[in-house]
Design a protein around this motif. Sequence first.
Motif, PDB file in Angstrom:
ATOM      1  N   LYS A 324       0.828  -1.206   0.000  1.00 33.01           N
ATOM      2  CA  LYS A 324       0.000   0.000   0.000  1.00 33.01           C
ATOM      3  C   LYS A 324       0.863   1.257   0.000  1.00 33.01           C
ATOM      4  O   LYS A 324       0.579   2.226  -0.727  1.00 33.01           O
ATOM      5  CB  LYS A 324      -0.921  -0.011   1.225  1.00 33.01           C
ATOM      6  CG  LYS A 324      -1.838   1.198   1.313  1.00 33.01           C
ATOM      7  CD  LYS A 324      -2.740   1.117   2.540  1.00 33.01           C
ATOM      8  CE  LYS A 324      -3.638   2.339   2.641  1.00 33.01           C
ATOM      9  NZ  LYS A 324      -4.530   2.270   3.840  1.00 33.01           N
ATOM     10  N   ALA A 325       1.933   1.257   0.804  1.00 27.15           N
ATOM     11  CA  ALA A 325       2.782   2.438   0.910  1.00 27.15           C
ATOM     12  C   ALA A 325       3.643   2.637  -0.334  1.00 27.15           C
ATOM     13  O   ALA A 325       3.814   3.763  -0.822  1.00 27.15           O
ATOM     14  CB  ALA A 325       3.671   2.323   2.149  1.00 27.15           C
ATOM     15  N   TRP A 326       4.188   1.549  -0.856  1.00 27.86           N
ATOM     16  CA  TRP A 326       5.182   1.639  -1.926  1.00 27.86           C
ATOM     17  C   TRP A 326       4.600   1.644  -3.328  1.00 27.86           C
ATOM     18  O   TRP A 326       5.264   2.080  -4.274  1.00 27.86           O
ATOM     19  CB  TRP A 326       6.166   0.478  -1.811  1.00 27.86           C
ATOM     20  CG  TRP A 326       6.999   0.487  -0.575  1.00 27.86           C
ATOM     21  CD1 TRP A 326       7.096   1.477   0.364  1.00 27.86           C
ATOM     22  CD2 TRP A 326       7.883  -0.558  -0.123  1.00 27.86           C
ATOM     23  NE1 TRP A 326       7.975   1.131   1.364  1.00 27.86           N
ATOM     24  CE2 TRP A 326       8.469  -0.109   1.087  1.00 27.86           C
ATOM     25  CE3 TRP A 326       8.217  -1.811  -0.638  1.00 27.86           C
ATOM     26  CZ2 TRP A 326       9.388  -0.893   1.791  1.00 27.86           C
ATOM     27  CZ3 TRP A 326       9.132  -2.589   0.055  1.00 27.86           C
ATOM     28  CH2 TRP A 326       9.716  -2.135   1.264  1.00 27.86           C
ATOM     29  N   ARG A 327       3.384   1.142  -3.492  1.00 30.81           N
ATOM     30  CA  ARG A 327       2.814   0.979  -4.832  1.00 30.81           C
ATOM     31  C   ARG A 327       2.837   2.267  -5.663  1.00 30.81           C
ATOM     32  O   ARG A 327       3.216   2.239  -6.852  1.00 30.81           O
ATOM     33  CB  ARG A 327       1.394   0.426  -4.748  1.00 30.81           C
ATOM     34  CG  ARG A 327       0.729   0.235  -6.106  1.00 30.81           C
ATOM     35  CD  ARG A 327      -0.696  -0.286  -5.989  1.00 30.81           C
ATOM     36  NE  ARG A 327      -0.757  -1.688  -5.591  1.00 30.81           N
ATOM     37  CZ  ARG A 327      -0.636  -2.706  -6.436  1.00 30.81           C
ATOM     38  NH1 ARG A 327      -0.444  -2.466  -7.729  1.00 30.81           N
ATOM     39  NH2 ARG A 327      -0.710  -3.944  -6.007  1.00 30.81           N
ATOM     40  N   PRO A 328       2.441   3.424  -5.143  1.00 27.56           N
ATOM     41  CA  PRO A 328       2.436   4.630  -5.990  1.00 27.56           C
ATOM     42  C   PRO A 328       3.805   4.950  -6.587  1.00 27.56           C
ATOM     43  O   PRO A 328       3.894   5.367  -7.750  1.00 27.56           O
ATOM     44  CB  PRO A 328       1.970   5.729  -5.030  1.00 27.56           C
ATOM     45  CG  PRO A 328       1.212   5.012  -3.963  1.00 27.56           C
ATOM     46  CD  PRO A 328       1.924   3.710  -3.784  1.00 27.56           C
ATOM     47  N   SER A 342      13.039  -1.846 -15.804  1.00 30.14           N
ATOM     48  CA  SER A 342      12.788  -1.728 -14.364  1.00 30.14           C
ATOM     49  C   SER A 342      13.122  -3.037 -13.685  1.00 30.14           C
ATOM     50  O   SER A 342      12.777  -4.107 -14.206  1.00 30.14           O
ATOM     51  CB  SER A 342      11.313  -1.375 -14.102  1.00 30.14           C
ATOM     52  OG  SER A 342      10.937  -0.186 -14.767  1.00 30.14           O
ATOM     53  N   MET A 343      13.747  -2.976 -12.522  1.00 32.35           N
ATOM     54  CA  MET A 343      14.132  -4.196 -11.815  1.00 32.35           C
ATOM     55  C   MET A 343      13.935  -4.020 -10.311  1.00 32.35           C
ATOM     56  O   MET A 343      14.333  -3.009  -9.735  1.00 32.35           O
ATOM     57  CB  MET A 343      15.591  -4.550 -12.121  1.00 32.35           C
ATOM     58  CG  MET A 343      16.602  -3.530 -11.669  1.00 32.35           C
ATOM     59  SD  MET A 343      18.303  -3.846 -12.268  1.00 32.35           S
ATOM     60  CE  MET A 343      18.261  -2.993 -13.847  1.00 32.35           C
ATOM     61  N   PHE A 344      13.282  -5.008  -9.683  1.00 25.61           N
ATOM     62  CA  PHE A 344      13.145  -4.977  -8.232  1.00 25.61           C
ATOM     63  C   PHE A 344      14.495  -5.274  -7.582  1.00 25.61           C
ATOM     64  O   PHE A 344      15.285  -6.076  -8.084  1.00 25.61           O
ATOM     65  CB  PHE A 344      12.104  -5.997  -7.774  1.00 25.61           C
ATOM     66  CG  PHE A 344      10.686  -5.600  -8.092  1.00 25.61           C
ATOM     67  CD1 PHE A 344      10.087  -4.532  -7.427  1.00 25.61           C
ATOM     68  CD2 PHE A 344       9.937  -6.295  -9.031  1.00 25.61           C
ATOM     69  CE1 PHE A 344       8.774  -4.162  -7.706  1.00 25.61           C
ATOM     70  CE2 PHE A 344       8.624  -5.930  -9.322  1.00 25.61           C
ATOM     71  CZ  PHE A 344       8.051  -4.858  -8.650  1.00 25.61           C
ATOM     72  N   VAL A 359       9.246 -10.831   3.457  1.00 30.08           N
ATOM     73  CA  VAL A 359       8.168  -9.852   3.354  1.00 30.08           C
ATOM     74  C   VAL A 359       8.439  -8.867   2.220  1.00 30.08           C
ATOM     75  O   VAL A 359       7.527  -8.484   1.475  1.00 30.08           O
ATOM     76  CB  VAL A 359       7.974  -9.126   4.695  1.00 30.08           C
ATOM     77  CG1 VAL A 359       7.052  -7.920   4.548  1.00 30.08           C
ATOM     78  CG2 VAL A 359       7.412 -10.093   5.743  1.00 30.08           C
ATOM     79  N   LEU A 360       9.690  -8.452   2.064  1.00 23.50           N
ATOM     80  CA  LEU A 360      10.049  -7.506   1.011  1.00 23.50           C
ATOM     81  C   LEU A 360       9.656  -8.037  -0.367  1.00 23.50           C
ATOM     82  O   LEU A 360       8.944  -7.359  -1.135  1.00 23.50           O
ATOM     83  CB  LEU A 360      11.553  -7.251   1.042  1.00 23.50           C
ATOM     84  CG  LEU A 360      12.082  -6.306  -0.039  1.00 23.50           C
ATOM     85  CD1 LEU A 360      12.165  -4.885   0.503  1.00 23.50           C
ATOM     86  CD2 LEU A 360      13.454  -6.744  -0.534  1.00 23.50           C
ATOM     87  N   PHE A 364       6.764  -6.902  -3.252  1.00 30.42           N
ATOM     88  CA  PHE A 364       7.003  -6.647  -4.674  1.00 30.42           C
ATOM     89  C   PHE A 364       6.104  -7.519  -5.551  1.00 30.42           C
ATOM     90  O   PHE A 364       5.579  -7.059  -6.570  1.00 30.42           O
ATOM     91  CB  PHE A 364       8.473  -6.917  -5.012  1.00 30.42           C
ATOM     92  CG  PHE A 364       9.449  -5.937  -4.402  1.00 30.42           C
ATOM     93  CD1 PHE A 364       9.061  -4.658  -4.060  1.00 30.42           C
ATOM     94  CD2 PHE A 364      10.772  -6.300  -4.188  1.00 30.42           C
ATOM     95  CE1 PHE A 364       9.951  -3.748  -3.506  1.00 30.42           C
ATOM     96  CE2 PHE A 364      11.686  -5.413  -3.645  1.00 30.42           C
ATOM     97  CZ  PHE A 364      11.272  -4.138  -3.299  1.00 30.42           C
ATOM     98  N   LYS A 365       5.932  -8.770  -5.151  1.00 31.10           N
ATOM     99  CA  LYS A 365       5.090  -9.667  -5.938  1.00 31.10           C
ATOM    100  C   LYS A 365       3.625  -9.223  -5.900  1.00 31.10           C
ATOM    101  O   LYS A 365       2.889  -9.386  -6.890  1.00 31.10           O
ATOM    102  CB  LYS A 365       5.238 -11.099  -5.432  1.00 31.10           C
ATOM    103  CG  LYS A 365       6.592 -11.727  -5.787  1.00 31.10           C
ATOM    104  CD  LYS A 365       6.763 -13.105  -5.173  1.00 31.10           C
ATOM    105  CE  LYS A 365       8.106 -13.722  -5.543  1.00 31.10           C
ATOM    106  NZ  LYS A 365       8.299 -15.066  -4.942  1.00 31.10           N
ATOM    107  N   ARG A 366       3.183  -8.693  -4.800  1.00 28.73           N
ATOM    108  CA  ARG A 366       1.818  -8.165  -4.726  1.00 28.73           C
ATOM    109  C   ARG A 366       1.654  -6.987  -5.686  1.00 28.73           C
ATOM    110  O   ARG A 366       0.640  -6.866  -6.390  1.00 28.73           O
ATOM    111  CB  ARG A 366       1.481  -7.744  -3.297  1.00 28.73           C
ATOM    112  CG  ARG A 366       1.327  -8.902  -2.324  1.00 28.73           C
ATOM    113  CD  ARG A 366       0.933  -8.422  -0.930  1.00 28.73           C
ATOM    114  NE  ARG A 366       0.877  -9.527   0.016  1.00 28.73           N
ATOM    115  CZ  ARG A 366      -0.152 -10.365   0.130  1.00 28.73           C
ATOM    116  NH1 ARG A 366      -1.226 -10.195  -0.645  1.00 28.73           N
ATOM    117  NH2 ARG A 366      -0.115 -11.347   1.020  1.00 28.73           N
ATOM    118  N   ILE A 367       2.642  -6.108  -5.709  1.00 30.02           N
ATOM    119  CA  ILE A 367       2.569  -4.946  -6.595  1.00 30.02           C
ATOM    120  C   ILE A 367       2.552  -5.366  -8.056  1.00 30.02           C
ATOM    121  O   ILE A 367       1.867  -4.757  -8.896  1.00 30.02           O
ATOM    122  CB  ILE A 367       3.752  -3.993  -6.303  1.00 30.02           C
ATOM    123  CG1 ILE A 367       3.600  -3.384  -4.898  1.00 30.02           C
ATOM    124  CG2 ILE A 367       3.842  -2.892  -7.350  1.00 30.02           C
ATOM    125  CD1 ILE A 367       4.812  -2.621  -4.414  1.00 30.02           C
ATOM    126  N   ALA A 368       3.287  -6.438  -8.369  1.00 31.20           N
ATOM    127  CA  ALA A 368       3.406  -6.893  -9.764  1.00 31.20           C
ATOM    128  C   ALA A 368       2.351  -7.920 -10.151  1.00 31.20           C
ATOM    129  O   ALA A 368       2.385  -8.460 -11.265  1.00 31.20           O
ATOM    130  CB  ALA A 368       4.798  -7.490  -9.988  1.00 31.20           C
TER     131      ALA A 368
END
Length: 392
Positions: A324-328, A342-344, A359-360, A364-368
């Motif tokens: 939620k915090a990082w997605r934008p 782009s690379m995580f 968790v990290l 990232f997988k949730r965002i993608a």
Amino acid sequence: MPQTTTMVQDTVRRPVERPVSRRMLLAGSAGLVGAAAVTARPALAQGSPPASVLPIQAPVRQDWLDKRHEEIIEPGLPIIDPHHHLWDRPGYRYLFPELLADVGSGHNIRATCYEQAREMYRADGPEELKSLGETEFVSGVSAMSASGKYGPTRCIAGIIGFVDLRLGSRVKGVIERHIAVSDGRVRGIRNGSTWSDDPTLKTFTAGGPPGLLLDKSFREGFANLAPLGLTFDGWMFQTQLKDLADLARAFPETTIVLNHCGGPLAVGPYAGKREEAFTEWRDRIREVASLPNTYIKLGGLGMRPIGYTFFDNDQPPSSQDLEKAWRPYIETCIAAFGTQRSMFESNFPVDKGTCSYQVLWNAFKRIAAGYSTEEKTALFSGAASKAYRLAV
């Protein structure tokens, strides 16, 4: 984690009685691996944060991180972690054992790329050659990993080293020495350029000079990277992104990898102004992304300048909290650069002050989650493979 200036030496110096050979490094590292298997030593001592933890990060508290465990999302998804460090400082150790514990914690980490961290510099000799010690050190760890004795992950398949590009015409010979001592593992050079005259932001830098990327001597040295087949890694605050865009225009043949989402800020002069800061950052990210020789690393958002304080809570954040915090920020970067550029990244152990490795990557997988299989492959391994020539 950032190298905050190009010229400041490692603040922790240790007496060295005689040169340390690669064989000695390998043997010493192997001993550390064995010791870790027995003691399961945490990366950071518990209790008060040690002075050697960088101001830009929260202290790593393993007991706090252990309060949250998550089931791994898409455990088979291949990942290259293109940005992590190793350290051995008083009270703050993150070496091969700690890295192995993280990359082996559930996600399918196929390989990693080391990012310079001013560690294990030579204690004597010419100033411009002292950073060879770091390249020699991590090359030894890479050789250990390549033996296959420590698991399937190819740790440190590539190295982003440090050479002061302000050496100008003398840079080429120094870089060639790094390539030689690394057996060709060096894939790029980073000169961090974080600078600010704001008192709050200044604590997150090492006092580097303003306008480094515009400096004539720096650019004379920079011109040597493309002919040697090397990338440039850039780390700066959002306030300096126009300088990076100018550099990318001047050297269209050089691949430039922007670290940590381009250093978005929500502290210091931007405290309480996240929306305003975001708009400024977004516009400058789009300008950098308009240059086709640029890439971006999606991460580094666990550091203090972004203004999130998950590390102050009783419980560590969940991957949903981070999503939620990082997605934008991450979605803005992907929209600007595209999935192929782009690379995580983990930015461990710096972002480990905010969350665990499990968790990290879940965040990232949730965002993608909404991207296609091809796009995910690019985001989690493809862009890193292309930018750093990692054939894994």
